[in-house]
Write a protein that holds these residues in place. Structure first.
Motif, PDB file in Angstrom:
ATOM      1  N   GLN A   1      -0.295   0.095  -9.330  1.00  0.00           N
ATOM      2  CA  GLN A   1      -1.723   0.366  -9.667  1.00  0.00           C
ATOM      3  C   GLN A   1      -2.090   1.690 -10.119  1.00  0.00           C
ATOM      4  O   GLN A   1      -1.610   2.494 -10.114  1.00  0.00           O
ATOM      5  CB  GLN A   1      -2.622   0.091  -8.271  1.00  0.00           C
ATOM      6  N   GLY A   2      -3.159   1.608 -11.070  1.00  0.00           N
ATOM      7  CA  GLY A   2      -3.505   2.597 -11.764  1.00  0.00           C
ATOM      8  C   GLY A   2      -4.384   3.751 -10.910  1.00  0.00           C
ATOM      9  O   GLY A   2      -4.070   4.990 -11.083  1.00  0.00           O
TER      10      GLY A   2
ATOM     11  N   GLN B   1       6.100   6.895  -2.861  1.00  0.00           N
ATOM     12  CA  GLN B   1       6.018   8.067  -1.881  1.00  0.00           C
ATOM     13  C   GLN B   1       5.634   9.440  -2.678  1.00  0.00           C
ATOM     14  O   GLN B   1       5.160  10.485  -1.982  1.00  0.00           O
ATOM     15  CB  GLN B   1       7.366   8.052  -1.230  1.00  0.00           C
ATOM     16  N   ALA B   2       5.781   9.203  -4.173  1.00  0.00           N
ATOM     17  CA  ALA B   2       5.710  10.480  -4.749  1.00  0.00           C
ATOM     18  C   ALA B   2       4.146  10.635  -5.250  1.00  0.00           C
ATOM     19  O   ALA B   2       3.569  11.704  -5.070  1.00  0.00           O
ATOM     20  CB  ALA B   2       6.534  10.728  -6.066  1.00  0.00           C
ATOM     21  N   THR B   3       3.480   9.617  -5.632  1.00  0.00           N
ATOM     22  CA  THR B   3       2.186   9.461  -6.168  1.00  0.00           C
ATOM     23  C   THR B   3       1.252   8.990  -4.998  1.00  0.00           C
ATOM     24  O   THR B   3       0.045   8.843  -5.171  1.00  0.00           O
ATOM     25  CB  THR B   3       2.081   8.676  -7.386  1.00  0.00           C
ATOM     26  N   ARG B   4       1.870   8.219  -4.212  1.00  0.00           N
ATOM     27  CA  ARG B   4       0.936   7.242  -3.075  1.00  0.00           C
ATOM     28  C   ARG B   4       0.367   5.904  -3.813  1.00  0.00           C
ATOM     29  O   ARG B   4      -0.564   5.643  -3.336  1.00  0.00           O
ATOM     30  CB  ARG B   4      -0.051   8.147  -2.250  1.00  0.00           C
TER      31      ARG B   4
ATOM     32  N   HIS C   1       0.875  -1.225   0.077  1.00  0.00           N
ATOM     33  CA  HIS C   1       0.022   0.030   0.119  1.00  0.00           C
ATOM     34  C   HIS C   1       0.817   1.295  -0.087  1.00  0.00           C
ATOM     35  O   HIS C   1       1.633   1.411   0.793  1.00  0.00           O
ATOM     36  CB  HIS C   1      -1.121   0.049   1.330  1.00  0.00           C
ATOM     37  N   ALA C   2       0.517   2.174  -0.974  1.00  0.00           N
ATOM     38  CA  ALA C   2       1.189   3.656  -0.780  1.00  0.00           C
ATOM     39  C   ALA C   2       2.722   3.474  -1.096  1.00  0.00           C
ATOM     40  O   ALA C   2       3.450   4.327  -0.635  1.00  0.00           O
ATOM     41  CB  ALA C   2       1.136   4.255   0.248  1.00  0.00           C
ATOM     42  N   HIS C   3       3.220   2.322  -1.813  1.00  0.00           N
ATOM     43  CA  HIS C   3       4.743   2.170  -2.048  1.00  0.00           C
ATOM     44  C   HIS C   3       5.314   3.432  -2.369  1.00  0.00           C
ATOM     45  O   HIS C   3       6.368   3.861  -2.130  1.00  0.00           O
ATOM     46  CB  HIS C   3       4.973   0.942  -2.713  1.00  0.00           C
TER      47      HIS C   3
END
Length: 325
Positions: free
Chosen positions: A267-268, A242-245, A238-240
């Motif tokens: 994930q998209g 860090q720039a786009t979450r 989850h949220a790997h």
């Protein structure tokens, strides 16, 4: 020769053998081809009557893959020869590559890199290295799929730090060039899960999904190959990014004990919870599983019972399988 294209892949051809008890397969790629049959020599002789063929015999190298048999007589598919040539090419351009025990550093986040941008020449070489790694993953090196996927994101605007991370991937391949996939049709070894396979979901969820059923291609060939277990492992981070979450989905699908599909991708959409990320990963996983079941049916493999999906998020598993969730 009475071969016809499979409905799953136009480059895979098949026909019923002379005895009528199995299928002969012929895979083509431009001017290369491979035969899988009980009597491949008869087919090869017919082809050789028309065309000039080189490298006749059991496969040892095909489309970047090395083929050999282990002590048990099982085919093992690797890419040691291709990797050796790839590493030599990288070292010819950049100098000696240091060996590493892993393709990427634990907890690394290349999206946070702030090193200098590469110039046009460095940019071109970065894209070339990514292309080489993408092919390495395609021909079976599952262990560098995540690192390759992570670094492919920066092909439009790579930095020096991203290039150095690619050197690490090649350094890992240099140290571990002989990783191979063993073709083994035996049932996988795992604990638990039989209760899920024994459950009749048509009865369990029939009142909620009365129209639900698996679509079966009526034009699929008669199944002559015994059924093999299809097992799927799926997970997400989850949220790997860090720039786009955005989260990462990881999938690997086995037929018997042989991995036939694997993926590590962002994930998209942005999931706001671990549950959401795991659920999105499970959805993608089910879609790929449906494709694998379709592929096997198109090859004349019997596919009757349910396939086991293994995940580690209890909330998602219960929400997908328990009637009152």
């Amino acid at each position: 020769l009475d071969f016809k294209q499979t409905r799953f892949d136009n480059d895979v051809w098949f026909r019923l053998n002379a005895n009528g008890d199995a299928y002969d397969y012929l895979c083509t790629h431009v001017d290369d081809f491979m035969i899988c049959a009980k009597d491949p020599k008869t087919i090869m002789d017919r082809i050789e009557d028309v065309y000039t063929i080189k490298d006749i015999g059991p496969p040892n190298y095909y489309l970047g893959n090395d083929y050999k048999k282990d002590k048990r007589g099982r085919w093992c598919i690797g890419c040691k020869k291709y990797l050796k040539e790839a590493v030599n090419r990288v070292e010819g351009m950049f100098g000696s590559v240091k060996k590493y025990s892993s393709p990427s550093e634990t907890g690394d986040h290349p999206e946070m890199d702030t090193s200098r941008l590469l110039d046009d020449e460095g940019h071109r070489k970065y894209q070339m290295l990514i292309g080489m790694l993408v092919w390495v993953v395609t021909i079976g090196r599952i262990d560098v799929a995540h690192a390759t996927s992570s670094m492919s994101r920066f092909t439009a605007c790579p930095r020096q730090g991203h290039l150095e991370r690619l050197f690490r991937v090649f350094g890992y391949l240099k140290k571990r060039p002989n990783r191979r996939i063993v073709v083994d049709s035996r049932d996988p070894i795992y604990e638990g899960g039989q209760d899920a396979l024994d459950m009749d979901y048509t009865e369990e969820l029939g009142d909620q999904y009365p129209e639900a059923h698996e679509e079966i291609d009526t034009n699929a060939p008669c199944p002559l190959v015994d059924e093999m277990e299809i097992t799927v492992f799926v997970d997400s981070d989850h949220a790997h990014d860090q720039a786009t979450r955005k989260s990462i989905t990881g999938i690997i699908i086995f037929v018997g004990r042989t991995p036939v599909f694997y993926s590590s991708k962002r994930q998209g959409a942005i999931s706001t919870s671990t549950y959401g990320a795991e659920f999105c990963a499970m959805k993608t996983d089910v879609e790929e599983l449906i494709a694998v079941r379709y592929m096997l049916r198109c090859l004349g493999v019997k596919v009757l019972h349910a396939s086991l999906i293994c995940g580690d998020n209890l909330g998602v598993i219960q929400n997908c399988t328990i009637k009152d969730s």
